[in-house]
Design a protein around this motif. Structure first.
Motif, PDB file in Angstrom:
ATOM      1  N   ILE A 148      26.924  79.032  28.560  1.00  0.00           N
ATOM      2  CA  ILE A 148      27.665  78.256  29.552  1.00  0.00           C
ATOM      3  C   ILE A 148      27.531  78.903  30.931  1.00  0.00           C
ATOM      4  CG2 ILE A 148      29.959  77.495  30.277  1.00  0.00           C
ATOM      5  CD1 ILE A 148      30.653  77.295  27.232  1.00  0.00           C
ATOM      6  N   ALA A 149      27.617  80.213  31.001  1.00  0.00           N
ATOM      7  CA  ALA A 149      27.466  80.903  32.284  1.00  0.00           C
ATOM      8  C   ALA A 149      26.074  80.672  32.868  1.00  0.00           C
ATOM      9  CB  ALA A 149      27.742  82.394  32.112  1.00  0.00           C
ATOM     10  N   ARG A 150      25.043  80.623  32.010  1.00  0.00           N
ATOM     11  CA  ARG A 150      23.681  80.376  32.504  1.00  0.00           C
ATOM     12  C   ARG A 150      23.545  78.987  33.130  1.00  0.00           C
ATOM     13  NH1 ARG A 150      22.262  83.127  27.762  1.00  0.00           N
ATOM     14  NH2 ARG A 150      21.804  81.178  26.681  1.00  0.00           N
ATOM     15  N   LEU A 151      24.445  78.065  32.799  1.00  0.00           N
ATOM     16  CA  LEU A 151      24.408  76.735  33.414  1.00  0.00           C
ATOM     17  C   LEU A 151      24.869  76.777  34.868  1.00  0.00           C
ATOM     18  CD1 LEU A 151      26.082  74.662  30.556  1.00  0.00           C
ATOM     19  CD2 LEU A 151      23.631  74.852  31.049  1.00  0.00           C
ATOM     20  N   GLY A 152      25.519  77.859  35.249  1.00  0.00           N
ATOM     21  CA  GLY A 152      26.081  77.958  36.587  1.00  0.00           C
ATOM     22  C   GLY A 152      27.560  77.627  36.618  1.00  0.00           C
ATOM     23  N   ALA A 153      28.165  77.422  35.450  1.00  0.00           N
ATOM     24  CA  ALA A 153      29.596  77.141  35.389  1.00  0.00           C
ATOM     25  C   ALA A 153      30.390  78.415  35.677  1.00  0.00           C
ATOM     26  CB  ALA A 153      29.968  76.585  34.018  1.00  0.00           C
ATOM     27  N   ARG A 154      31.531  78.231  36.288  1.00  0.00           N
ATOM     28  CA  ARG A 154      32.400  79.360  36.636  1.00  0.00           C
ATOM     29  C   ARG A 154      33.460  79.554  35.545  1.00  0.00           C
ATOM     30  NH1 ARG A 154      34.971  79.406  42.473  1.00  0.00           N
ATOM     31  NH2 ARG A 154      32.733  79.461  42.891  1.00  0.00           N
ATOM     32  N   ARG A 155      33.603  80.781  35.107  1.00  0.00           N
ATOM     33  CA  ARG A 155      34.655  81.102  34.140  1.00  0.00           C
ATOM     34  C   ARG A 155      35.997  81.023  34.855  1.00  0.00           C
ATOM     35  NH1 ARG A 155      35.138  85.321  29.457  1.00  0.00           N
ATOM     36  NH2 ARG A 155      37.359  85.731  29.501  1.00  0.00           N
ATOM     37  N   GLU A 156      36.912  80.220  34.296  1.00  0.00           N
ATOM     38  CA  GLU A 156      38.207  80.013  34.946  1.00  0.00           C
ATOM     39  C   GLU A 156      39.315  80.852  34.340  1.00  0.00           C
ATOM     40  OE1 GLU A 156      38.072  75.519  36.589  1.00  0.00           O
ATOM     41  OE2 GLU A 156      38.588  75.734  34.480  1.00  0.00           O
ATOM     42  N   GLY A 157      39.267  81.037  33.048  1.00  0.00           N
ATOM     43  CA  GLY A 157      40.332  81.790  32.421  1.00  0.00           C
ATOM     44  C   GLY A 157      40.411  81.506  30.938  1.00  0.00           C
ATOM     45  N   VAL A 158      41.468  82.002  30.326  1.00  0.00           N
ATOM     46  CA  VAL A 158      41.618  81.925  28.876  1.00  0.00           C
ATOM     47  C   VAL A 158      42.964  81.289  28.541  1.00  0.00           C
ATOM     48  CG1 VAL A 158      41.749  83.279  26.740  1.00  0.00           C
ATOM     49  CG2 VAL A 158      40.206  84.005  28.588  1.00  0.00           C
ATOM     50  N   LEU A 159      42.928  80.286  27.673  1.00  0.00           N
ATOM     51  CA  LEU A 159      44.161  79.762  27.092  1.00  0.00           C
ATOM     52  C   LEU A 159      44.403  80.539  25.809  1.00  0.00           C
ATOM     53  CD1 LEU A 159      44.031  75.870  27.423  1.00  0.00           C
ATOM     54  CD2 LEU A 159      45.307  77.504  28.793  1.00  0.00           C
ATOM     55  N   ARG A 160      45.450  81.348  25.806  1.00  0.00           N
ATOM     56  CA  ARG A 160      45.733  82.200  24.663  1.00  0.00           C
ATOM     57  C   ARG A 160      46.384  81.393  23.544  1.00  0.00           C
ATOM     58  NH1 ARG A 160      49.316  86.717  26.665  1.00  0.00           N
ATOM     59  NH2 ARG A 160      50.317  84.980  27.713  1.00  0.00           N
ATOM     60  N   ARG A 161      46.043  81.788  22.302  1.00  0.00           N
ATOM     61  CA  ARG A 161      46.602  81.141  21.106  1.00  0.00           C
ATOM     62  C   ARG A 161      46.527  79.626  21.225  1.00  0.00           C
ATOM     63  NH1 ARG A 161      51.344  79.856  18.007  1.00  0.00           N
ATOM     64  NH2 ARG A 161      51.434  81.083  16.086  1.00  0.00           N
ATOM     65  N   ARG A 164      44.370  76.775  16.201  1.00  0.00           N
ATOM     66  CA  ARG A 164      44.285  77.470  14.917  1.00  0.00           C
ATOM     67  C   ARG A 164      42.895  77.241  14.311  1.00  0.00           C
ATOM     68  NH1 ARG A 164      48.364  79.251  11.473  1.00  0.00           N
ATOM     69  NH2 ARG A 164      49.905  77.894  12.455  1.00  0.00           N
ATOM     70  N   ARG A 165      42.283  78.330  13.876  1.00  0.00           N
ATOM     71  CA  ARG A 165      40.997  78.238  13.197  1.00  0.00           C
ATOM     72  C   ARG A 165      41.225  77.840  11.735  1.00  0.00           C
ATOM     73  NH1 ARG A 165      40.409  83.499  15.599  1.00  0.00           N
ATOM     74  NH2 ARG A 165      39.194  83.403  17.509  1.00  0.00           N
ATOM     75  N   PRO A 166      40.181  77.362  11.064  1.00  0.00           N
ATOM     76  CA  PRO A 166      40.329  76.969   9.655  1.00  0.00           C
ATOM     77  C   PRO A 166      40.829  78.097   8.752  1.00  0.00           C
ATOM     78  CG  PRO A 166      38.280  76.109  10.514  1.00  0.00           C
ATOM     79  CD  PRO A 166      38.848  77.015  11.579  1.00  0.00           C
ATOM     80  N   ASP A 167      40.545  79.351   9.142  1.00  0.00           N
ATOM     81  CA  ASP A 167      40.996  80.473   8.295  1.00  0.00           C
ATOM     82  C   ASP A 167      42.440  80.890   8.600  1.00  0.00           C
ATOM     83  OD1 ASP A 167      40.860  81.855  10.700  1.00  0.00           O
ATOM     84  OD2 ASP A 167      39.317  83.264  10.044  1.00  0.00           O
ATOM     85  N   GLY A 168      43.102  80.170   9.510  1.00  0.00           N
ATOM     86  CA  GLY A 168      44.493  80.452   9.830  1.00  0.00           C
ATOM     87  C   GLY A 168      44.696  81.370  11.020  1.00  0.00           C
ATOM     88  N   THR A 169      43.642  82.040  11.482  1.00  0.00           N
ATOM     89  CA  THR A 169      43.775  82.887  12.668  1.00  0.00           C
ATOM     90  C   THR A 169      43.820  82.001  13.919  1.00  0.00           C
ATOM     91  OG1 THR A 169      41.375  83.151  12.908  1.00  0.00           O
ATOM     92  CG2 THR A 169      42.541  84.787  11.553  1.00  0.00           C
ATOM     93  N   TRP A 170      44.204  82.614  15.030  1.00  0.00           N
ATOM     94  CA  TRP A 170      44.337  81.854  16.271  1.00  0.00           C
ATOM     95  C   TRP A 170      43.183  82.127  17.225  1.00  0.00           C
ATOM     96  CZ3 TRP A 170      47.527  77.933  16.917  1.00  0.00           C
ATOM     97  CH2 TRP A 170      48.589  77.810  16.023  1.00  0.00           C
ATOM     98  N   ARG A 171      42.672  81.066  17.770  1.00  0.00           N
ATOM     99  CA  ARG A 171      41.594  81.127  18.746  1.00  0.00           C
ATOM    100  C   ARG A 171      42.186  81.108  20.148  1.00  0.00           C
ATOM    101  NH1 ARG A 171      36.939  76.506  19.907  1.00  0.00           N
ATOM    102  NH2 ARG A 171      37.426  76.295  22.118  1.00  0.00           N
ATOM    103  N   ASP A 172      41.670  81.987  21.003  1.00  0.00           N
ATOM    104  CA  ASP A 172      41.865  81.868  22.443  1.00  0.00           C
ATOM    105  C   ASP A 172      40.658  81.096  22.970  1.00  0.00           C
ATOM    106  OD1 ASP A 172      44.030  83.549  22.058  1.00  0.00           O
ATOM    107  OD2 ASP A 172      43.068  85.292  22.994  1.00  0.00           O
ATOM    108  N   SER A 173      40.871  80.163  23.878  1.00  0.00           N
ATOM    109  CA  SER A 173      39.775  79.357  24.419  1.00  0.00           C
ATOM    110  C   SER A 173      39.433  79.795  25.834  1.00  0.00           C
ATOM    111  CB  SER A 173      40.132  77.868  24.421  1.00  0.00           C
ATOM    112  OG  SER A 173      40.254  77.383  23.108  1.00  0.00           O
ATOM    113  N   VAL A 174      38.163  80.091  26.058  1.00  0.00           N
ATOM    114  CA  VAL A 174      37.664  80.454  27.384  1.00  0.00           C
ATOM    115  C   VAL A 174      37.194  79.181  28.074  1.00  0.00           C
ATOM    116  CG1 VAL A 174      36.057  81.887  28.686  1.00  0.00           C
ATOM    117  CG2 VAL A 174      36.910  82.678  26.466  1.00  0.00           C
ATOM    118  N   TYR A 175      37.751  78.905  29.248  1.00  0.00           N
ATOM    119  CA  TYR A 175      37.407  77.707  30.010  1.00  0.00           C
ATOM    120  C   TYR A 175      36.445  78.030  31.141  1.00  0.00           C
ATOM    121  CZ  TYR A 175      40.608  74.394  27.885  1.00  0.00           C
ATOM    122  OH  TYR A 175      41.217  73.550  27.003  1.00  0.00           O
ATOM    123  N   PHE A 176      35.477  77.130  31.312  1.00  0.00           N
ATOM    124  CA  PHE A 176      34.512  77.182  32.404  1.00  0.00           C
ATOM    125  C   PHE A 176      34.511  75.812  33.076  1.00  0.00           C
ATOM    126  CE2 PHE A 176      33.026  80.283  29.377  1.00  0.00           C
ATOM    127  CZ  PHE A 176      32.374  81.272  30.093  1.00  0.00           C
TER     128      PHE A 176
END
Length: 197
Positions: A148-161, A164-176
């Motif tokens: 995604i960074a190679r596309l020239g998109a700017r990293r904006e931040g992370v939405l924490r928790r 939920r992933r299929p295994d029950g753990t929590w994903r943080d999402s990185v937004y660009f």
């Protein structure tokens, strides 16, 4: 200019053609990525082990009005090698997201992703009149973040928790994101990368 909602269209490049996703692509897609745990690792569920399991995944994408899905057809072979979608469309706010993207492993780090994103971004900014295109990925998916960074998109931040992933753990999402005024420079870089091979 007011933005337009995305519709099923065909977008053609030199390496790939993006066509509206249909069940007619199922055999090619299963051959490209069926059963490959690494391909499906970040896609929100286990790798589809059978054609029927992949068909169920496709039904979820095709049956949900929030997605405008495309099969990614590798032009030299004529075969579908993955899919991608427009989603989270907000026409009044002139924004959409590109996501739910996967490709068979044989096409990773190739012209396939670069040209797919070039076609989708060009259509979003230049034909639909979007002012913002966002992309997001799991914070653990470093390969996707780099792409995604190679596309020239700017990293904006992370939405924490965030999810939920299929295994029950929590994903943080990185937004660009890419904005309309950033698009000409990003387009020039992507076009040059494709030309350079």
């Amino acid at each position: 200019m007011s933005a337009l909602p995305p519709r099923p269209v065909t977008l053609t490049g030199r390496h790939v053609e993006l066509v509206p996703l249909t069940f007619g692509h199922l055999d090619d897609l299963f051959a490209a990525g069926g059963g490959d745990e690494e391909v499906w690792r970040w896609q929100g569920g286990p790798a589809p082990r059978t054609r029927e399991e992949l068909r169920e995944r496709m039904e979820g994408v095709l049956g949900d009005v929030k997605y405008v899905p495309f099969a990614v057809v590798h032009r030299p072979s004529g075969r579908a090698v993955g899919w991608t979608t427009y989603l989270d469309v907000a026409v009044a706010d002139e924004r959409l997201e590109i996501g739910w993207t996967w490709y068979g492993r044989a096409h990773w780090r190739s012209a396939v992703n670069t040209e797919t994103k070039l076609l989708l971004l060009t259509h979003a900014f230049e034909e639909l009149g979007m002012g913002r295109v966002q992309l997001k990925t799991d914070h653990l998916n470093e390969r996707s973040q780099a792409a995604i960074a190679r596309l020239g998109a700017r990293r904006e931040g992370v939405l924490r928790r965030h999810r939920r992933r299929p295994d029950g753990t929590w994903r943080d999402s990185v937004y660009f994101s890419l904005l309309a005024d950033e698009w000409p420079a990003a387009k020039a870089r992507l076009t040059a990368r494709l030309a350079a091979g």
